[in-house]
Design a protein around this motif. Structure first.
Motif, PDB file in Angstrom:
ATOM      1  N   ARG A 216     -13.073 -10.383  74.189  1.00  0.00           N
ATOM      2  CA  ARG A 216     -14.029 -10.284  73.086  1.00  0.00           C
ATOM      3  C   ARG A 216     -13.553  -9.279  72.047  1.00  0.00           C
ATOM      4  NH1 ARG A 216     -18.877  -9.098  77.138  1.00  0.00           N
ATOM      5  NH2 ARG A 216     -17.092  -8.034  78.074  1.00  0.00           N
ATOM      6  N   SER A 217     -12.679  -8.401  72.464  1.00  0.00           N
ATOM      7  CA  SER A 217     -12.097  -7.400  71.571  1.00  0.00           C
ATOM      8  C   SER A 217     -10.911  -6.785  72.303  1.00  0.00           C
ATOM      9  CB  SER A 217     -13.126  -6.316  71.228  1.00  0.00           C
ATOM     10  OG  SER A 217     -13.370  -5.482  72.350  1.00  0.00           O
ATOM     11  N   GLY A 218     -10.273  -5.813  71.664  1.00  0.00           N
ATOM     12  CA  GLY A 218      -9.190  -5.100  72.317  1.00  0.00           C
ATOM     13  C   GLY A 218      -9.664  -4.081  73.320  1.00  0.00           C
ATOM     14  N   ASN A 219     -10.953  -4.070  73.609  1.00  0.00           N
ATOM     15  CA  ASN A 219     -11.534  -3.124  74.566  1.00  0.00           C
ATOM     16  C   ASN A 219     -12.529  -3.882  75.442  1.00  0.00           C
ATOM     17  OD1 ASN A 219     -12.116  -0.722  75.846  1.00  0.00           O
ATOM     18  ND2 ASN A 219     -13.547  -0.019  74.283  1.00  0.00           N
ATOM     19  N   ASP A 220     -11.996  -4.770  76.295  1.00  0.00           N
ATOM     20  CA  ASP A 220     -12.798  -5.651  77.142  1.00  0.00           C
ATOM     21  C   ASP A 220     -12.378  -5.431  78.594  1.00  0.00           C
ATOM     22  OD1 ASP A 220     -14.118  -7.766  78.418  1.00  0.00           O
ATOM     23  OD2 ASP A 220     -13.797  -9.142  76.745  1.00  0.00           O
ATOM     24  N   ARG A 221     -13.325  -5.134  79.455  1.00  0.00           N
ATOM     25  CA  ARG A 221     -13.007  -4.786  80.837  1.00  0.00           C
ATOM     26  C   ARG A 221     -13.171  -5.934  81.838  1.00  0.00           C
ATOM     27  NH1 ARG A 221     -11.327  -1.067  78.159  1.00  0.00           N
ATOM     28  NH2 ARG A 221     -11.544   1.157  78.637  1.00  0.00           N
ATOM     29  N   ASN A 222     -13.435  -7.146  81.340  1.00  0.00           N
ATOM     30  CA  ASN A 222     -13.665  -8.239  82.281  1.00  0.00           C
ATOM     31  C   ASN A 222     -13.283  -9.574  81.650  1.00  0.00           C
ATOM     32  OD1 ASN A 222     -14.422  -9.726  84.499  1.00  0.00           O
ATOM     33  ND2 ASN A 222     -16.616  -9.524  84.146  1.00  0.00           N
ATOM     34  N   VAL A 223     -12.004  -9.915  81.737  1.00  0.00           N
ATOM     35  CA  VAL A 223     -11.492 -11.173  81.208  1.00  0.00           C
ATOM     36  C   VAL A 223     -10.841 -11.946  82.354  1.00  0.00           C
ATOM     37  CG1 VAL A 223      -9.927 -12.259  79.546  1.00  0.00           C
ATOM     38  CG2 VAL A 223     -11.105 -10.121  78.955  1.00  0.00           C
ATOM     39  N   ALA A 224     -11.160 -13.225  82.457  1.00  0.00           N
ATOM     40  CA  ALA A 224     -10.629 -14.065  83.538  1.00  0.00           C
ATOM     41  C   ALA A 224      -9.359 -14.763  83.090  1.00  0.00           C
ATOM     42  CB  ALA A 224     -11.671 -15.098  83.947  1.00  0.00           C
ATOM     43  N   TYR A 225      -8.294 -14.622  83.872  1.00  0.00           N
ATOM     44  CA  TYR A 225      -7.056 -15.330  83.541  1.00  0.00           C
ATOM     45  C   TYR A 225      -6.785 -16.439  84.542  1.00  0.00           C
ATOM     46  CZ  TYR A 225      -4.242 -12.657  87.062  1.00  0.00           C
ATOM     47  OH  TYR A 225      -3.713 -12.105  88.214  1.00  0.00           O
ATOM     48  N   ARG A 226      -6.209 -17.523  84.041  1.00  0.00           N
ATOM     49  CA  ARG A 226      -5.812 -18.649  84.882  1.00  0.00           C
ATOM     50  C   ARG A 226      -4.371 -18.468  85.312  1.00  0.00           C
ATOM     51  NH1 ARG A 226      -4.201 -23.645  80.844  1.00  0.00           N
ATOM     52  NH2 ARG A 226      -3.103 -22.352  79.307  1.00  0.00           N
ATOM     53  N   LEU A 227      -4.021 -19.094  86.416  1.00  0.00           N
ATOM     54  CA  LEU A 227      -2.650 -19.077  86.926  1.00  0.00           C
ATOM     55  C   LEU A 227      -2.010 -20.438  86.688  1.00  0.00           C
ATOM     56  CD1 LEU A 227      -3.247 -17.143  90.242  1.00  0.00           C
ATOM     57  CD2 LEU A 227      -1.622 -16.457  88.474  1.00  0.00           C
ATOM     58  N   VAL A 228      -0.812 -20.425  86.124  1.00  0.00           N
ATOM     59  CA  VAL A 228      -0.069 -21.640  85.839  1.00  0.00           C
ATOM     60  C   VAL A 228       1.287 -21.556  86.531  1.00  0.00           C
ATOM     61  CG1 VAL A 228       1.017 -23.035  84.029  1.00  0.00           C
ATOM     62  CG2 VAL A 228      -1.226 -21.987  83.629  1.00  0.00           C
ATOM     63  N   ASP A 229       1.652 -22.610  87.235  1.00  0.00           N
ATOM     64  CA  ASP A 229       2.904 -22.644  87.982  1.00  0.00           C
ATOM     65  C   ASP A 229       4.088 -22.724  87.012  1.00  0.00           C
ATOM     66  OD1 ASP A 229       4.988 -23.059  89.756  1.00  0.00           O
ATOM     67  OD2 ASP A 229       4.080 -24.766  90.763  1.00  0.00           O
ATOM     68  N   LEU A 230       4.973 -21.740  87.095  1.00  0.00           N
ATOM     69  CA  LEU A 230       6.173 -21.752  86.256  1.00  0.00           C
ATOM     70  C   LEU A 230       6.993 -23.023  86.441  1.00  0.00           C
ATOM     71  CD1 LEU A 230       7.558 -18.100  86.542  1.00  0.00           C
ATOM     72  CD2 LEU A 230       7.234 -19.341  84.402  1.00  0.00           C
ATOM     73  N   SER A 231       7.009 -23.547  87.672  1.00  0.00           N
ATOM     74  CA  SER A 231       7.837 -24.715  87.967  1.00  0.00           C
ATOM     75  C   SER A 231       7.039 -26.011  87.935  1.00  0.00           C
ATOM     76  CB  SER A 231       8.499 -24.554  89.339  1.00  0.00           C
ATOM     77  OG  SER A 231       7.526 -24.452  90.362  1.00  0.00           O
ATOM     78  N   GLY A 232       5.798 -25.967  87.425  1.00  0.00           N
ATOM     79  CA  GLY A 232       4.978 -27.162  87.356  1.00  0.00           C
ATOM     80  C   GLY A 232       5.406 -28.101  86.234  1.00  0.00           C
ATOM     81  N   PRO A 233       4.878 -29.317  86.226  1.00  0.00           N
ATOM     82  CA  PRO A 233       5.214 -30.288  85.175  1.00  0.00           C
ATOM     83  C   PRO A 233       4.885 -29.737  83.787  1.00  0.00           C
ATOM     84  CG  PRO A 233       4.016 -31.348  86.975  1.00  0.00           C
ATOM     85  CD  PRO A 233       3.942 -29.865  87.226  1.00  0.00           C
ATOM     86  N   GLY A 234       5.834 -29.841  82.884  1.00  0.00           N
ATOM     87  CA  GLY A 234       5.623 -29.382  81.526  1.00  0.00           C
ATOM     88  C   GLY A 234       5.648 -27.876  81.359  1.00  0.00           C
ATOM     89  N   GLY A 235       6.025 -27.143  82.399  1.00  0.00           N
ATOM     90  CA  GLY A 235       6.011 -25.688  82.363  1.00  0.00           C
ATOM     91  C   GLY A 235       7.303 -25.099  81.836  1.00  0.00           C
ATOM     92  N   LEU A 236       7.409 -23.784  81.965  1.00  0.00           N
ATOM     93  CA  LEU A 236       8.565 -23.071  81.424  1.00  0.00           C
ATOM     94  C   LEU A 236       9.868 -23.471  82.111  1.00  0.00           C
ATOM     95  CD1 LEU A 236       7.327 -19.447  80.691  1.00  0.00           C
ATOM     96  CD2 LEU A 236       8.580 -20.933  79.132  1.00  0.00           C
ATOM     97  N   TRP A 237       9.817 -23.652  83.435  1.00  0.00           N
ATOM     98  CA  TRP A 237      11.044 -24.036  84.143  1.00  0.00           C
ATOM     99  C   TRP A 237      11.480 -25.431  83.721  1.00  0.00           C
ATOM    100  CZ3 TRP A 237      15.190 -22.266  85.893  1.00  0.00           C
ATOM    101  CH2 TRP A 237      15.956 -22.893  86.869  1.00  0.00           C
TER     102      TRP A 237
END
Length: 362
Positions: A216-237
């Motif tokens: 919500r700002s640069g001072n937020d204490r509760n943000v949920a992040y998702r996990l994405v597989d580096l080696s998954g389809p369409g990913g970085l690998w």
């Protein structure tokens, strides 16, 4: 090297262990061990310190990421990969920022930034295993840490500190922290400006299996992040392998092996600052150039060797792999020691690495 039959080779490199030992998937394992992540922010441009996906702007062109940053309000994202040996899981978590930036005169900036942490989890018979050691990327240096009950001692490098934990949804999670602007990563609280105190600017990210949120700002204490597989389809690998089999001029994400494309457009290096090109690296390009023996990309390609270089007194520590998505991808694209991607580290004998992958543990 001897040719394995295609079925045996695939089984050996991808995942071939007994059902009893596969009580959890790599995604479940990665979620269980995912860190509570403290991100320092700078009040002059907090959006450049928010973590996001490398393709947050709906394409995998990496030379427009600085330009397209906008307000930074995209779902918080962290990448993971899971490599498994006969004794350990090696889980990497990587955090992407579109900009490595500065508000200091005559300093240097660059487009794209990816830094991270790798955990060594012993397969001790429990569902999720036991953390024994941790290494982080802080620009061009690696830092090593141990939890309180680890048997590890200093190897060829000193141990830089202890691992701290924070309870979240009933799980004691490791705590990591990144600095603002340059985004070097260490175990919490070993960077200087953000430990979560009320008088500090920063964002605290927690892993989720539900929808990710944005700060919500640069001072937020509760943000949920998702996990994405580096080696998954369409990913970085997948992007790295795709770029490796075509002329560099047609590559979209990587300029050469392990290095993101990045240019000077969009204001990078504006004023009396400078902007370096192609300066950010992926795990298969991470390197600590003065640690004595580890080589560029070993983090991803041979993590068991990396840990036995950084730590001593590791006990029974296998360097044979039963699941290795990075080597699986290289082999599937026809690479071997006599035919390597452009820029692949010269110190790495790829055929020897293939020989470390086994269909079953001794």
């Amino acid at each position: 090297m001897p040719r394995l039959t295609s079925a045996v080779a695939l089984c050996a490199i991808v995942y071939c262990i007994s059902p009893a030992a596969r009580s959890v998937t790599p995604a479940e394992l990665a979620f269980h061990h995912a860190p509570v992540h403290y991100q320092d922010t700078d009040a002059s441009d907090p959006a450049s310190d928010y973590i996001t996906a490398f393709d947050y702007d709906a394409d995998r062109i990496s030379t427009n990421n600085w330009d397209n940053r906008g307000n930074g309000l995209w779902p918080a994202t962290a990448y993971y990969s899971a490599v498994e040996s006969c004794t350990h899981h090696f889980i990497t978590y990587a955090f992407f920022h579109p900009r490595d930036w500065s508000d200091t005169l005559f300093d240097q900036e660059h487009e794209n930034d990816l830094e991270g942490v790798i955990l060594a989890i012993r397969k001790d018979g429990s569902t999720f295993g036991k953390l024994e050691g941790m290494i982080t990327v802080f620009h061009t240096d690696f830092y090593s840490y141990t939890p309180p009950d680890s048997p590890y001692t200093a190897g060829h490098e000193n141990i830089d500190g202890g691992v701290s934990f924070e309870m979240h949804d009933g799980v004691a999670r490791v705590k990591t922290v990144q600095e603002a602007k340059g985004h070097g990563l260490k175990a919490w609280p070993y960077t200087s400006d953000f430990d979560g105190s009320a008088n500090q600017d920063g964002v605290v990210y927690f892993p989720t299996q539900d929808a990710a949120t944005s700060p919500r700002s640069g001072n937020d204490r509760n943000v949920a992040y998702r996990l994405v597989d580096l080696s998954g389809p369409g990913g970085l690998w997948s992007a790295a392998l795709s770029d490796a089999v075509q002329p560099p001029v047609h590559a979209l994400t990587f300029s050469h092996w392990g290095a993101f494309k990045g240019d000077t457009s969009g204001g990078c290096g504006a004023g009396v600052k400078s902007c370096s090109v192609d300066a950010a690296n992926a795990p298969w390009g991470w390197d600590d150039g003065n640690d004595g023996a580890s080589h560029r990309g070993e983090w991803a390609l041979d993590p068991a060797r990396l840990f036995t270089h950084y730590f001593a007194d590791t006990g029974h520590f296998s360097q044979q792999y039963v699941r290795h998505p990075y080597l699986a991808g290289l082999r599937a694209h026809g690479f071997y020691s006599g035919h390597l991607p452009s820029g692949f580290p010269a110190q790495v004998d790829l055929d020897s690495l293939y020989g470390k992958v086994v269909a079953a543990c001794p």
